[in-house]
Design a protein around this motif. Structure first.
Motif, PDB file in Angstrom:
ATOM      1  N   GLN A  64       0.830  -1.195   0.000  1.00 54.39           N
ATOM      2  CA  GLN A  64       0.000   0.000   0.000  1.00 54.39           C
ATOM      3  C   GLN A  64       0.875   1.259   0.000  1.00 54.39           C
ATOM      4  O   GLN A  64       0.605   2.207  -0.742  1.00 54.39           O
ATOM      5  CB  GLN A  64      -0.935  -0.003   1.203  1.00 54.39           C
ATOM      6  CG  GLN A  64      -1.902   1.163   1.212  1.00 54.39           C
ATOM      7  CD  GLN A  64      -2.817   1.139   2.419  1.00 54.39           C
ATOM      8  OE1 GLN A  64      -2.499   0.571   3.448  1.00 54.39           O
ATOM      9  NE2 GLN A  64      -3.955   1.772   2.293  1.00 54.39           N
ATOM     10  N   ASP A  65       1.927   1.270   0.791  1.00 59.39           N
ATOM     11  CA  ASP A  65       2.845   2.416   0.823  1.00 59.39           C
ATOM     12  C   ASP A  65       3.512   2.620  -0.537  1.00 59.39           C
ATOM     13  O   ASP A  65       3.623   3.738  -1.028  1.00 59.39           O
ATOM     14  CB  ASP A  65       3.917   2.224   1.896  1.00 59.39           C
ATOM     15  CG  ASP A  65       3.360   2.284   3.317  1.00 59.39           C
ATOM     16  OD1 ASP A  65       2.210   2.748   3.503  1.00 59.39           O
ATOM     17  OD2 ASP A  65       4.078   1.842   4.238  1.00 59.39           O
ATOM     18  N   TYR A  66       3.971   1.520  -1.139  1.00 63.29           N
ATOM     19  CA  TYR A  66       4.615   1.578  -2.452  1.00 63.29           C
ATOM     20  C   TYR A  66       3.660   2.153  -3.496  1.00 63.29           C
ATOM     21  O   TYR A  66       4.016   3.054  -4.264  1.00 63.29           O
ATOM     22  CB  TYR A  66       5.077   0.177  -2.869  1.00 63.29           C
ATOM     23  CG  TYR A  66       5.652   0.103  -4.257  1.00 63.29           C
ATOM     24  CD1 TYR A  66       6.999   0.359  -4.487  1.00 63.29           C
ATOM     25  CD2 TYR A  66       4.843  -0.216  -5.349  1.00 63.29           C
ATOM     26  CE1 TYR A  66       7.536   0.296  -5.772  1.00 63.29           C
ATOM     27  CE2 TYR A  66       5.374  -0.279  -6.632  1.00 63.29           C
ATOM     28  CZ  TYR A  66       6.710  -0.023  -6.834  1.00 63.29           C
ATOM     29  OH  TYR A  66       7.227  -0.075  -8.100  1.00 63.29           O
ATOM     30  N   LEU A  67       2.442   1.633  -3.526  1.00 68.17           N
ATOM     31  CA  LEU A  67       1.464   2.089  -4.510  1.00 68.17           C
ATOM     32  C   LEU A  67       1.073   3.543  -4.275  1.00 68.17           C
ATOM     33  O   LEU A  67       0.847   4.292  -5.228  1.00 68.17           O
ATOM     34  CB  LEU A  67       0.235   1.188  -4.499  1.00 68.17           C
ATOM     35  CG  LEU A  67       0.468  -0.234  -5.007  1.00 68.17           C
ATOM     36  CD1 LEU A  67      -0.752  -1.102  -4.754  1.00 68.17           C
ATOM     37  CD2 LEU A  67       0.844  -0.242  -6.479  1.00 68.17           C
ATOM     38  N   ALA A  68       1.011   3.961  -3.024  1.00 68.12           N
ATOM     39  CA  ALA A  68       0.679   5.354  -2.719  1.00 68.12           C
ATOM     40  C   ALA A  68       1.739   6.297  -3.278  1.00 68.12           C
ATOM     41  O   ALA A  68       1.426   7.398  -3.732  1.00 68.12           O
ATOM     42  CB  ALA A  68       0.530   5.545  -1.217  1.00 68.12           C
ATOM     43  N   VAL A  69       2.984   5.854  -3.273  1.00 68.62           N
ATOM     44  CA  VAL A  69       4.074   6.684  -3.778  1.00 68.62           C
ATOM     45  C   VAL A  69       4.157   6.640  -5.303  1.00 68.62           C
ATOM     46  O   VAL A  69       4.289   7.668  -5.966  1.00 68.62           O
ATOM     47  CB  VAL A  69       5.431   6.254  -3.162  1.00 68.62           C
ATOM     48  CG1 VAL A  69       6.596   6.953  -3.843  1.00 68.62           C
ATOM     49  CG2 VAL A  69       5.442   6.520  -1.668  1.00 68.62           C
ATOM     50  N   PHE A  70       4.070   5.438  -5.896  1.00 70.65           N
ATOM     51  CA  PHE A  70       4.373   5.279  -7.310  1.00 70.65           C
ATOM     52  C   PHE A  70       3.171   5.269  -8.246  1.00 70.65           C
ATOM     53  O   PHE A  70       3.357   5.309  -9.470  1.00 70.65           O
ATOM     54  CB  PHE A  70       5.224   4.031  -7.534  1.00 70.65           C
ATOM     55  CG  PHE A  70       6.606   4.193  -6.965  1.00 70.65           C
ATOM     56  CD1 PHE A  70       7.536   4.998  -7.593  1.00 70.65           C
ATOM     57  CD2 PHE A  70       6.949   3.565  -5.783  1.00 70.65           C
ATOM     58  CE1 PHE A  70       8.791   5.173  -7.060  1.00 70.65           C
ATOM     59  CE2 PHE A  70       8.211   3.726  -5.237  1.00 70.65           C
ATOM     60  CZ  PHE A  70       9.143   4.533  -5.880  1.00 70.65           C
ATOM     61  N   ALA A  71       1.961   5.210  -7.737  1.00 68.48           N
ATOM     62  CA  ALA A  71       0.780   5.309  -8.600  1.00 68.48           C
ATOM     63  C   ALA A  71       0.740   6.734  -9.157  1.00 68.48           C
ATOM     64  O   ALA A  71       0.758   7.698  -8.402  1.00 68.48           O
ATOM     65  CB  ALA A  71      -0.479   4.987  -7.814  1.00 68.48           C
ATOM     66  N   ARG A  72       0.726   6.856 -10.464  1.00 67.41           N
ATOM     67  CA  ARG A  72       0.800   8.183 -11.092  1.00 67.41           C
ATOM     68  C   ARG A  72      -0.503   8.963 -10.965  1.00 67.41           C
ATOM     69  O   ARG A  72      -0.511  10.177 -11.037  1.00 67.41           O
ATOM     70  CB  ARG A  72       1.132   8.041 -12.574  1.00 67.41           C
ATOM     71  CG  ARG A  72       2.401   7.330 -12.870  1.00 67.41           C
ATOM     72  CD  ARG A  72       3.567   8.260 -12.825  1.00 67.41           C
ATOM     73  NE  ARG A  72       4.773   7.534 -13.179  1.00 67.41           N
ATOM     74  CZ  ARG A  72       5.766   8.063 -13.831  1.00 67.41           C
ATOM     75  NH1 ARG A  72       5.724   9.307 -14.203  1.00 67.41           N
ATOM     76  NH2 ARG A  72       6.823   7.343 -14.107  1.00 67.41           N
ATOM     77  N   PHE A  73      -1.612   8.238 -10.820  1.00 62.08           N
ATOM     78  CA  PHE A  73      -2.922   8.866 -10.758  1.00 62.08           C
ATOM     79  C   PHE A  73      -3.572   8.526  -9.434  1.00 62.08           C
ATOM     80  O   PHE A  73      -3.527   7.386  -8.988  1.00 62.08           O
ATOM     81  CB  PHE A  73      -3.809   8.364 -11.913  1.00 62.08           C
ATOM     82  CG  PHE A  73      -3.208   8.623 -13.254  1.00 62.08           C
ATOM     83  CD1 PHE A  73      -3.424   9.822 -13.902  1.00 62.08           C
ATOM     84  CD2 PHE A  73      -2.400   7.676 -13.872  1.00 62.08           C
ATOM     85  CE1 PHE A  73      -2.850  10.074 -15.145  1.00 62.08           C
ATOM     86  CE2 PHE A  73      -1.823   7.911 -15.101  1.00 62.08           C
ATOM     87  CZ  PHE A  73      -2.046   9.116 -15.737  1.00 62.08           C
ATOM     88  N   LYS A  74      -4.184   9.508  -8.821  1.00 61.64           N
ATOM     89  CA  LYS A  74      -4.841   9.298  -7.531  1.00 61.64           C
ATOM     90  C   LYS A  74      -6.359   9.433  -7.648  1.00 61.64           C
ATOM     91  O   LYS A  74      -7.094   8.847  -6.886  1.00 61.64           O
ATOM     92  CB  LYS A  74      -4.332  10.308  -6.498  1.00 61.64           C
ATOM     93  CG  LYS A  74      -2.822  10.403  -6.393  1.00 61.64           C
ATOM     94  CD  LYS A  74      -2.181   9.150  -5.880  1.00 61.64           C
ATOM     95  CE  LYS A  74      -0.689   9.399  -5.664  1.00 61.64           C
ATOM     96  NZ  LYS A  74       0.165   8.307  -5.896  1.00 61.64           N
ATOM     97  N   ASN A  75      -6.827  10.228  -8.613  1.00 65.88           N
ATOM     98  CA  ASN A  75      -8.248  10.497  -8.781  1.00 65.88           C
ATOM     99  C   ASN A  75      -8.929   9.316  -9.466  1.00 65.88           C
ATOM    100  O   ASN A  75      -8.574   8.938 -10.584  1.00 65.88           O
ATOM    101  CB  ASN A  75      -8.413  11.776  -9.611  1.00 65.88           C
ATOM    102  CG  ASN A  75      -9.848  12.129  -9.868  1.00 65.88           C
ATOM    103  OD1 ASN A  75     -10.506  11.459 -10.656  1.00 65.88           O
ATOM    104  ND2 ASN A  75     -10.316  13.168  -9.219  1.00 65.88           N
TER     105      ASN A  75
END
Length: 141
Positions: A64-75
């Motif tokens: 979850q931490d990794y994806l929060a940092v490296f996911a380019r889109f949040k919306n």
């Protein structure tokens, strides 16, 4: 004198090169990091809302931490729009579409360098249009 470590040999026929050879993973649905972030977050949020104990442990927390940092889109809306845009390009393999949604390349040349299997599947012009749409959505957040 420093010793160079030999790179381990990869078993199997999997390779994301000029011709995709994904072995048993060919045509398996894939997700971009942004999509995976949404899925993991939704599962954890649902467990919390239902007051279930959180058995996810260290691995899921690190993911979850990794994806929060490296996911380019949040919306979430933009993620769905990008997914629809990429899925409309049926000439592309699911792996290629998820890589395009994750890497957010600026140019067709960059995309074809990072994902060589795109080279003979899509014209530079069509690929650039797709990348421009992804970029537009990325900066609309």
């Amino acid at each position: 004198m420093a010793h160079a470590h030999a790179r381990p040999t990869i078993e199997g026929d999997e390779e994301a090169a000029a011709e995709l050879r994904l072995g048993e993973f060919h045509d398996v649905p894939t997700m971009s990091l942004s999509e995976a972030h949404l899925v993991i977050k939704a599962v954890i949020d649902k467990r919390r809302a239902e007051a279930k104990p959180e058995p996810q442990g260290e691995t899921i927390n690190k993911m979850q931490d990794y994806l929060a940092v490296f996911a380019r889109f949040k919306n979430q809306g933009n993620i769905h729009m990008i997914e629809q845009t990429l899925n409309s390009r049926t000439v592309l393999d699911p792996f290629e579409r998820s890589q395009l949604g994750t890497l957010c390349c600026e140019s067709a040349d960059e995309a074809k360098t990072l994902i060589p299997s795109l080279t003979n599947k899509i014209s530079d012009s069509d690929l650039q249009d797709l990348l421009d749409e992804i970029t537009r959505l990325r900066f609309a957040e």
